[in-house]
Design a protein around this motif. Structure first.
Motif, mmCIF file in Angstrom:
data_model
loop_
_atom_site.group_PDB
_atom_site.id
_atom_site.type_symbol
_atom_site.label_atom_id
_atom_site.label_comp_id
_atom_site.label_asym_id
_atom_site.label_seq_id
_atom_site.Cartn_x
_atom_site.Cartn_y
_atom_site.Cartn_z
ATOM 1 N N ASP A 40 0.834 -1.634 0.073
ATOM 2 C CA ASP A 40 0.144 0.122 -0.022
ATOM 3 C C ASP A 40 0.854 1.709 0.221
ATOM 4 O O ASP A 40 0.827 2.454 0.083
ATOM 5 N N ARG A 41 2.648 1.411 0.089
ATOM 6 C CA ARG A 41 2.817 2.492 -0.417
ATOM 7 C C ARG A 41 2.581 3.081 -1.666
ATOM 8 O O ARG A 41 3.538 3.798 -1.982
ATOM 9 N N ILE A 42 2.819 1.677 -2.569
ATOM 10 C CA ILE A 42 2.762 2.660 -4.145
ATOM 11 C C ILE A 42 1.929 3.338 -4.283
ATOM 12 O O ILE A 42 0.357 2.926 -4.141
ATOM 13 N N VAL A 43 2.618 4.334 -4.949
ATOM 14 C CA VAL A 43 1.678 5.250 -5.820
ATOM 15 C C VAL A 43 1.733 5.717 -7.101
ATOM 16 O O VAL A 43 3.029 5.149 -7.376
ATOM 17 N N ASP A 64 -7.834 6.731 -5.410
ATOM 18 C CA ASP A 64 -6.773 7.386 -4.507
ATOM 19 C C ASP A 64 -5.111 8.000 -4.054
ATOM 20 O O ASP A 64 -4.253 8.942 -2.540
ATOM 21 N N ARG A 65 -4.571 6.708 -5.179
ATOM 22 C CA ARG A 65 -3.377 6.515 -4.959
ATOM 23 C C ARG A 65 -2.336 7.463 -6.347
ATOM 24 O O ARG A 65 -1.596 6.979 -6.335
ATOM 25 N N GLY A 82 9.373 13.963 -3.203
ATOM 26 C CA GLY A 82 8.771 13.947 -1.442
ATOM 27 C C GLY A 82 8.233 13.447 -1.641
ATOM 28 O O GLY A 82 7.295 12.824 -0.275
ATOM 29 N N MET A 83 7.492 12.417 -1.825
ATOM 30 C CA MET A 83 6.343 11.085 -1.526
ATOM 31 C C MET A 83 7.237 10.572 -0.787
ATOM 32 O O MET A 83 6.958 9.394 0.025
ATOM 33 N N ALA A 84 8.175 10.155 -1.852
ATOM 34 C CA ALA A 84 9.420 8.843 -1.297
ATOM 35 C C ALA A 84 9.561 9.549 -0.139
ATOM 36 O O ALA A 84 10.338 8.807 0.851
ATOM 37 N N GLU A 85 10.569 10.273 0.175
ATOM 38 C CA GLU A 85 10.681 10.591 1.642
ATOM 39 C C GLU A 85 9.794 10.809 2.538
ATOM 40 O O GLU A 85 10.124 10.533 3.581
ATOM 41 N N THR A 86 8.347 10.322 2.486
ATOM 42 C CA THR A 86 7.506 9.957 3.093
ATOM 43 C C THR A 86 7.379 9.069 3.654
ATOM 44 O O THR A 86 7.133 8.062 4.376
ATOM 45 N N GLY A 87 7.832 7.971 2.557
ATOM 46 C CA GLY A 87 7.630 6.639 3.031
ATOM 47 C C GLY A 87 6.705 5.476 1.789
ATOM 48 O O GLY A 87 6.746 5.395 2.383
ATOM 49 N N LEU A 88 6.851 6.290 0.392
ATOM 50 C CA LEU A 88 5.646 6.500 -0.664
ATOM 51 C C LEU A 88 6.754 5.471 -1.641
ATOM 52 O O LEU A 88 8.211 5.803 -1.762
ATOM 53 N N VAL A 89 5.905 4.728 -2.610
ATOM 54 C CA VAL A 89 7.333 4.051 -3.845
ATOM 55 C C VAL A 89 6.437 4.406 -4.894
ATOM 56 O O VAL A 89 5.303 4.482 -4.979
ATOM 57 N N PRO A 90 6.987 5.986 -4.850
ATOM 58 C CA PRO A 90 5.776 6.579 -6.479
ATOM 59 C C PRO A 90 6.591 5.585 -7.906
ATOM 60 O O PRO A 90 7.583 5.333 -7.970
ATOM 61 N N PHE A 91 6.028 5.767 -8.938
ATOM 62 C CA PHE A 91 5.992 5.167 -10.143
ATOM 63 C C PHE A 91 5.839 6.765 -10.843
ATOM 64 O O PHE A 91 4.388 6.902 -10.879
ATOM 65 N N ALA A 92 6.176 7.016 -11.180
ATOM 66 C CA ALA A 92 6.127 8.486 -12.418
ATOM 67 C C ALA A 92 6.242 8.425 -13.273
ATOM 68 O O ALA A 92 7.511 8.312 -14.087
ATOM 69 N N SER A 93 5.330 8.452 -14.269
ATOM 70 C CA SER A 93 5.499 8.078 -16.144
ATOM 71 C C SER A 93 5.471 10.037 -16.317
ATOM 72 O O SER A 93 5.068 10.404 -16.033
#
Length: 327
Positions: A40-43, A64-65, A82-93
């Motif tokens: 659930d960390r993946i956004v 919502d993600r 910034g999201m990764a700094e908070t512990g999320l795992v972003p995939f940015a396309s």
């Protein structure tokens, strides 16, 4: 290419699949959804290109993600950092050209320097669109290879992509995926293959020629190997989906022989797979001549993909001809 063959594809989002070839729809989007169900960390984020990078599959499953950043690639990667700094795992396309050319500084200093788990997903890598130099990311690996901490993955097909996504999410640092989207060929399921981040794989052995390939060119290398067998030429194919870090041990074990060695890449011959392999060989003291098959060091034409691949040497027929000329 036979005369009278009508070559046509949509210039923008064209498929490089052969007619009748087995394909898998939107493997990246579906793999990201599966990974997000387990983590659930993946956004997911995109810069107004969700539909054209298969990120819309994720957006539908996890509204919502998902974050639509508009045509602002620097903001896209700054926000992902910034999201990764908070512990999320972003995939940015976005498209590879926009990530590599337009947002390099943000990826370098916001993401790579602090070694954040941000996964940059670049659509239309190399010559996978007919829209000309503004959209053809022919030099993206050359640009990104010099960036410390960044892992670079150039997948062959749907199998590579499906298996790479969860490994990219788990990898602690930043990654760059050269995305193949839409109806992506399914090739590697026939070769007892599994994607391992950082590893190259010998897909088939051969006594006469070694083709070291990455990306969609592995599919073409395998096709060329089959055709060259009819000329009584025995061809090995080494698939190198991770360009950085480079699996020198596996690749150089194949280079260090008396066979003809060629690299095959959907990228300019400057700064990509060829120079990675050649540089590793020189450092190891291996004197084997290595012949590059790749895009020329020039801005490419616009047009239909089959025509362009033939013109610039990426077609299976051109690989076969090059090998036969070199033998």
């Amino acid at each position: 290419m036979t005369s009278g063959t009508k070559l046509k594809t949509s210039a923008m989002i064209a498929s490089f699949a052969d007619p009748g070839q087995k394909t898998t729809p939107a493997p990246f989007g579906h793999a990201l959804v599966e990974a997000a169900r387990r983590d659930d960390r993946i956004v997911g984020l995109t810069a107004d290109l969700g539909k054209y990078t298969d990120m819309h599959i994720f957006a539908q499953a996890f509204p919502d993600r998902f974050f639509q950043m508009g045509m602002a690639e620097q903001l896209l990667f700054g926000a992902a950092a910034g999201m990764a700094e908070t512990g999320l795992v972003p995939f940015a396309s976005t498209y590879s050209v926009f990530a590599a050319r337009r947002a390099y500084d943000f990826i370098c200093l916001d993401i790579a320097e602090p070694n954040l788990n941000v996964n940059v997903v670049g659509g239309l890598p190399g010559l996978t669109t007919g829209y000309g130099p503004s959209h053809q990311a022919t030099e993206d690996m050359a640009i990104f290879r010099g960036m410390p901490n960044l892992t670079i993955v150039d997948p062959c097909d749907s199998v590579d992509i499906e298996q790479a996504v969860p490994q990219l999410a788990e990898h602690p640092g930043p990654t760059y995926l050269r995305l193949l989207r839409g109806n992506v060929p399914t090739v590697l399921d026939e070769y007892d293959y599994r994607f391992e981040l950082g590893k190259a794989k010998v897909l088939r052995g051969g006594a006469d020629v070694v083709l070291i390939s990455s990306g969609l060119m592995t599919m073409r290398a395998l096709q060329a190997a089959e055709q060259l067998a009819t000329h009584h030429v025995d061809v090995a194919v080494v698939h190198t989906p991770t360009i950085k870090p480079f699996d020198a041990e596996t690749v150089l074990a194949q280079v260090d022989s008396d066979r003809l060695v060629l690299t095959c890449e959907n990228h300019t011959v400057v700064g990509g797979l060829f120079e990675t392999v050649a540089g590793a060989a020189v450092r190891r003291g291996i004197g084997t001549q290595i012949t590059p098959i790749g895009l020329p060091d020039e801005f490419l034409a616009a047009g239909a993909l089959p025509t362009l691949h033939e013109r610039y040497g990426l077609s299976t027929a051109r690989i076969v001809a090059t090998v036969l000329e070199r033998l």
